[in-house]
Design a protein around this motif. Sequence first.
Motif, PDB file in Angstrom:
ATOM      1  N   ARG A  79       1.406 -43.277 -32.903  1.00 47.43           N
ATOM      2  CA  ARG A  79      -0.014 -42.862 -32.912  1.00 47.43           C
ATOM      3  C   ARG A  79      -0.528 -42.743 -34.352  1.00 47.43           C
ATOM      4  O   ARG A  79      -1.631 -43.174 -34.663  1.00 47.43           O
ATOM      5  N   ALA A  80       0.288 -42.153 -35.217  1.00 43.16           N
ATOM      6  CA  ALA A  80      -0.100 -41.992 -36.618  1.00 43.16           C
ATOM      7  C   ALA A  80      -0.302 -43.350 -37.280  1.00 43.16           C
ATOM      8  O   ALA A  80      -1.256 -43.537 -38.047  1.00 43.16           O
ATOM      9  N   LYS A 138      -8.850 -38.148 -35.063  1.00 42.14           N
ATOM     10  CA  LYS A 138      -7.488 -37.936 -34.562  1.00 42.14           C
ATOM     11  C   LYS A 138      -7.463 -37.427 -33.126  1.00 42.14           C
ATOM     12  O   LYS A 138      -6.494 -37.659 -32.400  1.00 42.14           O
ATOM     13  N   GLU A 139      -8.504 -36.746 -32.701  1.00 42.46           N
ATOM     14  CA  GLU A 139      -8.540 -36.185 -31.347  1.00 42.46           C
ATOM     15  C   GLU A 139      -8.959 -37.199 -30.287  1.00 42.46           C
ATOM     16  O   GLU A 139      -9.016 -36.864 -29.102  1.00 42.46           O
ATOM     17  N   ALA A 140      -9.216 -38.426 -30.671  1.00 45.61           N
ATOM     18  CA  ALA A 140      -9.586 -39.472 -29.709  1.00 45.61           C
ATOM     19  C   ALA A 140      -8.419 -39.746 -28.763  1.00 45.61           C
ATOM     20  O   ALA A 140      -7.250 -39.662 -29.154  1.00 45.61           O
ATOM     21  N   ILE A 190      -7.036 -45.646 -29.216  1.00 46.92           N
ATOM     22  CA  ILE A 190      -7.367 -46.267 -30.497  1.00 46.92           C
ATOM     23  C   ILE A 190      -8.796 -46.820 -30.457  1.00 46.92           C
ATOM     24  O   ILE A 190      -9.521 -46.759 -31.465  1.00 46.92           O
ATOM     25  N   ILE A 191      -9.218 -47.305 -29.315  1.00 50.07           N
ATOM     26  CA  ILE A 191     -10.593 -47.805 -29.186  1.00 50.07           C
ATOM     27  C   ILE A 191     -11.584 -46.662 -29.360  1.00 50.07           C
ATOM     28  O   ILE A 191     -12.587 -46.797 -30.068  1.00 50.07           O
ATOM     29  N   GLU A 192     -11.298 -45.531 -28.745  1.00 52.91           N
ATOM     30  CA  GLU A 192     -12.179 -44.368 -28.916  1.00 52.91           C
ATOM     31  C   GLU A 192     -12.165 -43.886 -30.362  1.00 52.91           C
ATOM     32  O   GLU A 192     -13.192 -43.474 -30.897  1.00 52.91           O
ATOM     33  N   ALA A 193     -11.014 -43.959 -31.021  1.00 48.10           N
ATOM     34  CA  ALA A 193     -10.922 -43.553 -32.426  1.00 48.10           C
ATOM     35  C   ALA A 193     -11.817 -44.445 -33.291  1.00 48.10           C
ATOM     36  O   ALA A 193     -12.524 -43.952 -34.175  1.00 48.10           O
ATOM     37  N   TRP A 194     -11.795 -45.763 -33.045  1.00 44.29           N
ATOM     38  CA  TRP A 194     -12.681 -46.668 -33.786  1.00 44.29           C
ATOM     39  C   TRP A 194     -14.143 -46.346 -33.494  1.00 44.29           C
ATOM     40  O   TRP A 194     -14.977 -46.348 -34.402  1.00 44.29           O
ATOM     41  N   ASN A 195     -14.450 -46.077 -32.232  1.00 44.64           N
ATOM     42  CA  ASN A 195     -15.825 -45.716 -31.872  1.00 44.64           C
ATOM     43  C   ASN A 195     -16.261 -44.436 -32.566  1.00 44.64           C
ATOM     44  O   ASN A 195     -17.404 -44.319 -33.017  1.00 44.64           O
TER      45      ASN A 195
END
Length: 105
Positions: free
Chosen positions: A5-6, A67-69, A72-77
């Motif tokens: 994840r990191a 980080k709380e996404a 990975i797609i939500e993190a980019w969003n």
Amino acid sequence: MDNARAAELRAILDLLDRAVCQPNGVAHAFWGFQLITKIKENEMTPQSIKASCEFVRSHHAMATYIKEADSIIEAWNRYLFLCDTANNLLAWGQEMNIIKLNKKL
């Protein structure tokens, strides 16, 4: 956060660092010149813009939000949302003459 994840988030967090922490960049305007505070205290600022200040109140808050996404797609969003939020706040600050655009010749 596990290692896989990191590693997935590293690219996004690196871009966040480059977008925010450049000399005379967003961090300098938001926190060095207290733009966030000035926007929140300005009586002409709409409540929606004041609320968006919470997302960019600090570099740590921005990184934590990514980080709380859940994916990975939500993190980019979320990263793109933070960039859009920062741009909107800078534009509002300029429109309200809280900050001025400096042109280099």
